[in-house]
Scaffold this motif. Structure first.
Motif: not given
Length: 446
Positions: A86-115
Motif C-alpha cells: 500500500q503506497s502513494e506510488y502503488y502503480e510504480a510498485w506494480g510495474r516493478y513487481l510484474s517485471a521482476e516476478l513475471g506475474q500480473s499485478a492486481e490493483y485496488n485504486h481506492d486503497t492505493k494497493t497492489v498485489r
C-alpha cells in the motif's frame, strides 16, 4: 517513476534445504525495513538515523509457526505467496513487481494497493526405508501439536504412569513421569491429576497440586511438532493391499470387491500382513497371535474399527500394527488384553481426518498414533500406553496411564519421508525457497 530498484528479487540460485541438501531452484527474496521514530513536526526540520538493527530472519524461522503448527521453513510449499504493498506510488510498485516476478499485478485504486501472487510447489511425501526417531520414541503420555483447541481433563480423571517391564498397572507400580505436551490450552476441571510435567500454551487449574511436575507455558523446549504420517499410512496400506497373507486367514472373506475380516464371532490372525476394505467390528474375542512374528492389518477405504463389548487379546511377544485410512475408531465396553499391560505390542495408526472414541468403561492397552485426529476418552475408561493426537476430552474417572517402557526407543521403527515437490500447473517457474528478513531503522527528527 522509479529512482532505484528495491531489493525484492526472484532469482535462480543454489540454497540448502532443511535437510542440508543443496538445490538449484527459484527463490523469492523479500527484505523488509521498518522505520521508527518521533512524530511529525511542523515547519522546517532535519532528521537523523540514530540506530539501525541487524537483519533478522522472518522466513525461514523455526520459532514461528502457521495456525496449524507448521514451522516457517524451506522449501516453502502449498498455498499461495502474496506480496501486497500500500503506497502513494502503488502503480510504480506494480510495474516493478510484474517485471521482476513475471506475474500480473492486481490493483485496488481506492486503497492505493497492489498485489502480486506466486505459487509454491505442492509438497507430497513418499515413505522410504529407515527410521524416524520422532515416531520411534514416545516421550509423553499425551502429545499433540494442535494449537487452537483446548484439552479438558474432567473431574477425577488421571494421567499417570507405570512400567510394563516391571509388571502391569496397579497401585504398587504407579509412578509419576507421565508428561503432557500439547500445543494448545489445557484445562483441569478439578479434581484432576497429572503425575508429571505439563507443557501447554495455557494451563488453567484451580488447584496447583493437581500437577505434580513442572508447568511450562513458554515452550522453552520448543513447540511440539509432529511430522504428518498420512503418507506413511497410505504407503503401508498400498503395500499390504498388493502383497498380503489373506489366504491364510479363515476369518477374511471376499465378496466381489469387498474384503472383510469377520469378527462378529470369535476371529484370529497369526503372524503376517492382512488387507481389508470393510469395517472391522469386534463383537466377541479377536485373538492376535504374534508367537511367530508381527501382525499388520491394513483397513482401507475409510472403513472403521469398532469393538462393542468385545475383547482383543494379544498372544506372544510380537507387535501388532493397524493402519487405517481415516475411518473412525470406536472402543465401547471393550478390552485390549496384553500380559503386563505391555503397550508396545499394540499400535493403531490413523489419518488426520479420523475420530477416536473410547467409552463405556473400556480398557485399552496400546498406542493410538493419529496426530491430527480428535480423541475422546469417556467416563470410567482407561488407556494404558500413550495417546498421540488432539485429546478433546478426558472425562470423569477416566485415565491415561503412560507405559514408561515406551521410553526405551524400541517400540516402532516407522519409514522416514522422502519429500517430492511437484510444480504447480503454471507456465511460470514456481517459488521453492522463500527468504524474508527484517531490520529496523530509527529516525529522530531534530
Amino acid at each position: 517513476m522509479m529512482i532505484s530498484a528495491p531489493d525484492i528479487g526472484y532469482q535462480y540460485q543454489t540454497l540448502k534445504s532443511d535437510s542440508g541438501s543443496e538445490e538449484d531452484e527459484y527463490t523469492l527474496i523479500v527484505p523488509v525495513t521498518k522505520i521508527e521514530g518521533t512524530a511529525a513536526v511542523s515547519g522546517a526540520t532535519t532528521a537523523a538515523v540514530t540506530k539501525t538493527t541487524r537483519s533478522q530472519a522472518i522466513y525461514p524461522n523455526k520459532m514461528a509457526v502457521y495456525p496449524n503448527g507448521q514451522e516457517f521453513r524451506n522449501p516453502a510449499f502449498n498455498g499461495t505467496l502474496e506480496i501486497e504493498i500500500q503506497s502513494e506510488y502503488y502503480e510504480a510498485w506494480g510495474r516493478y513487481l510484474s517485471a521482476e516476478l513475471g506475474q500480473s499485478a492486481e490493483y485496488n485504486h481506492d486503497t492505493k494497493t497492489v498485489r502480486v501472487s506466486l505459487t509454491p510447489y505442492d509438497r507430497t511425501a513418499v515413505a522410504v526405508g529407515g527410521s524416524d526417531p520422532r515416531i520411534n520414541v514416545i516421550t509423553a503420555a499425551l502429545y499433540s501439536d494442535t494449537m487452537l483447541q483446548t484439552t479438558h481433563l474432567n473431574s477425577h480423571s488421571t494421567i499417570d504412569s507405570y512400567d510394563s517391564r516391571v509388571g502391569g498397572y496397579d497401585s504398587s507400580n504407579m509412578t509419576s513421569g507421565a508428561d503432557v505436551v500439547i500445543g494448545g490450552p489445557l484445562k483441569l476441571n478439578n479434581p484432576a491429576g497429572v503425575y508429571g510435567n505439563v507443557t501447554a500454551a495455557v494451563v488453567e487449574n484451580n488447584n496447583p497440586g493437581d500437577i505434580t511436575g513442572a508447568i511450562d507455558t513458554e515452550f522453552t523446549s520448543g513447540l511440539p511438532t509432529l511430522e504428518p504420517i498420512d503418507a506413511m499410512i497410505v504407503g503401508h496400506i498400498t503395500r499390504i493391499k498388493e502383497d498380503n497373507d489373506n489366504d491364510n486367514a479363515s476369518s477374511i472373506t471376499v465378496d466381489a470387491n469387498d474384503i472383510e475380516l469377520d469378527c462378529t464371532n470369535d476371529c484370529e490372525l497369526s503372524a503376517g500382513s492382512y488387507y481389508v476394505n470393510q469395517t472391522v467390528n469386534v463383537k466377541k474375542t479377536m485373538t492376535l497371535d504374534t508367537t511367530k512374528g508381527d501382525i499388520e492389518l491394513a483397513i482401507d477405504d475409510g472403513m472403521k474399527f469398532e469393538a462393542d463389548k468385545g475383547t482383543i487379546q494379544i498372544i506372544g511377544d510380537g507387535k501388532v500394527f493397524i493402519y487405517m485410512a481415516g475411518g473412525d475408531i470406536g472402543i465401547k465396553q471393550s478390552t485390549v488384553e496384553i500380559p503386563n499391560d505391555n503397550a508396545i505390542q499394540f499400535w493403531m495408526f490413523n489419518l488426520d481426518s479420523a475420530a477416536v472414541t473410547f467409552e463405556g468403561g473400556s480398557e485399552f492397552t496400546g498406542i493410538v498414533y493419529a496426530p491430527g485426529a480428535t480423541i475422546i476418552i469417556k467416563s470410567d475408561t482407561h488407556v494404558y500406553g500413550a495417546v498421540v493426537g488432539y485429546l478433546a476430552d478426558l472425562q470423569s474417572n477416566a485415565g491415561i496411564h503412560f507405559d514408561r517402557a515406551l521410553l526405551g526407543g524400541t517400540a516402532y521403527k516407522a519409514p522416514t519421508y522422502e519429500w517430492d515437490y511437484v510444480k504447480p500447473n503454471t507456465t511460470l517457474p514456481p517459488v521453492k525457497f522463500l527468504l524474508g528478513t527484517e531490520r529496523t531503522v530509527t529516525v529522530e527528527l531534530e
